[in-house]
Design an enzyme around this catalytic site. Structure first.
Site, PDB file in Angstrom:
ATOM      1  N   SER A   1       0.826  -1.204   0.000  1.00 45.45           N
ATOM      2  CA  SER A   1       0.000   0.000   0.000  1.00 45.45           C
ATOM      3  C   SER A   1       0.860   1.253   0.000  1.00 45.45           C
ATOM      4  CB  SER A   1      -0.904   0.008   1.233  1.00 45.45           C
ATOM      5  OG  SER A   1      -1.564   1.253   1.369  1.00 45.45           O
TER       6      SER A   1
ATOM      7  N   TYR B   1      -3.010   0.086   9.769  1.00 43.15           N
ATOM      8  CA  TYR B   1      -3.047  -0.605   8.478  1.00 43.15           C
ATOM      9  C   TYR B   1      -1.745  -0.362   7.723  1.00 43.15           C
ATOM     10  CZ  TYR B   1      -4.009  -1.236   3.506  1.00 43.15           C
ATOM     11  OH  TYR B   1      -3.926  -1.595   2.184  1.00 43.15           O
TER      12      TYR B   1
ATOM     13  N   LYS C   1     -16.643  -4.052  -0.712  1.00 44.69           N
ATOM     14  CA  LYS C   1     -15.665  -3.398   0.155  1.00 44.69           C
ATOM     15  C   LYS C   1     -16.325  -2.455   1.163  1.00 44.69           C
ATOM     16  CE  LYS C   1     -11.851  -1.873  -1.665  1.00 44.69           C
ATOM     17  NZ  LYS C   1     -10.917  -1.145  -2.564  1.00 44.69           N
TER      18      LYS C   1
END
Length: 244
Positions: A56, A77, A114
């Site tokens: 990411s 995250y 999602k």
């Protein structure tokens, strides 16, 4: 059992994760994003599988945004992704191929499951269809992100599947920054809808990247295809959603 559905030499594409940037339980995020990925990597090494996984761009924090930059994760995250990037690259000589793809802001078809982590494009489309209005944070013209269409992600992933000699960490963005306001303006142009500006929720303040822009210098050396620009990509996605 892993060995029951994966054969020696197969390519494993691992995109699963707890992708919420607001989850505050470090043990949960670590279990789902780091521990699971470590176990998968170990099995790939044992079985001589190739591993291509989703990293990411959140690991960069406020930048810079190139693969050798010092990482500054702003939430759990991002930290979990950064940790696995560091871990996986220690085994680059012990596995046929390992590639971490640092996704920037991905949008495009088939993200309906999602929920809250779906793209702003998908959220805007549903807001327009349900209320003929888009809800936008104040100052959204100043929040700039690298929005990348999922077809570009698929193209890059397929490239690494077809080219097993390449391993490492690679950015997956279009190399341009657009604002959330830019996307809202595309919807206004198409639907003549309204925009309601609201304050940013307290839980996002300090954990929200204000700017991202992929430095594609590394990946462009091996992947030569043009990326889909934002305006074209959003209209293409809207057309898909209209026909769904």
């Amino acid at each position: 059992n892993y060995e029951n559905f994966v054969n020696r030499g197969d390519v494993i594409v691992h995109n699963g994760a707890c992708s919420s940037t607001t989850v505050s339980d470090p043990f949960l995020v670590n279990k789902l994003n780091f521990d699971y990925s470590v176990e998968l990597l170990k099995k790939c090494i044992k079985n001589k599988n190739r591993l291509i996984y989703a990293s990411s761009a959140s690991v960069y924090g406020d930048g810079p945004f190139h693969e050798k930059a010092y990482k500054k994760a702003k939430n759990l995250y991002a930290l979990s992704k950064s940790m696995f990037d560091d871990y996986s690259m220690q085994f680059i000589d012990h596995i046929p191929q390992v590639v971490g793809l640092r996704y920037f802001n991905v949008y495009g078809p088939h993200e309906n499951k999602k929920e809250d982590m779906s793209s702003v494009v998908y959220k805007f489309y549903n807001q327009v269809k349900n209320h003929n209005k888009i809800v936008l944070f104040k100052n959204s013209d100043k929040y700039l992100r690298d929005f990348v269409h999922v077809e570009d992600i698929i193209g890059i992933t397929k490239f690494f599947i077809d080219n097993p000699t390449y391993s490492g960490i690679y950015n997956c963005g279009i190399g341009r920054a657009n604002s959330f306001q830019d996307i809202a303006d595309i919807f206004v142009e198409k639907y003549n809808c309204d925009i309601e500006y609201i304050d940013m929720p307290q839980k996002l303040i300090g954990k929200y990247q204000e700017f991202t822009k992929s430095d594609n210098s590394k990946i462009d050396e091996i992947y030569k295809r043009d990326r889909i620009d934002l305006h074209k990509g959003v209209l293409k996605y809207i057309e898909f959603l209209e026909q769904a």
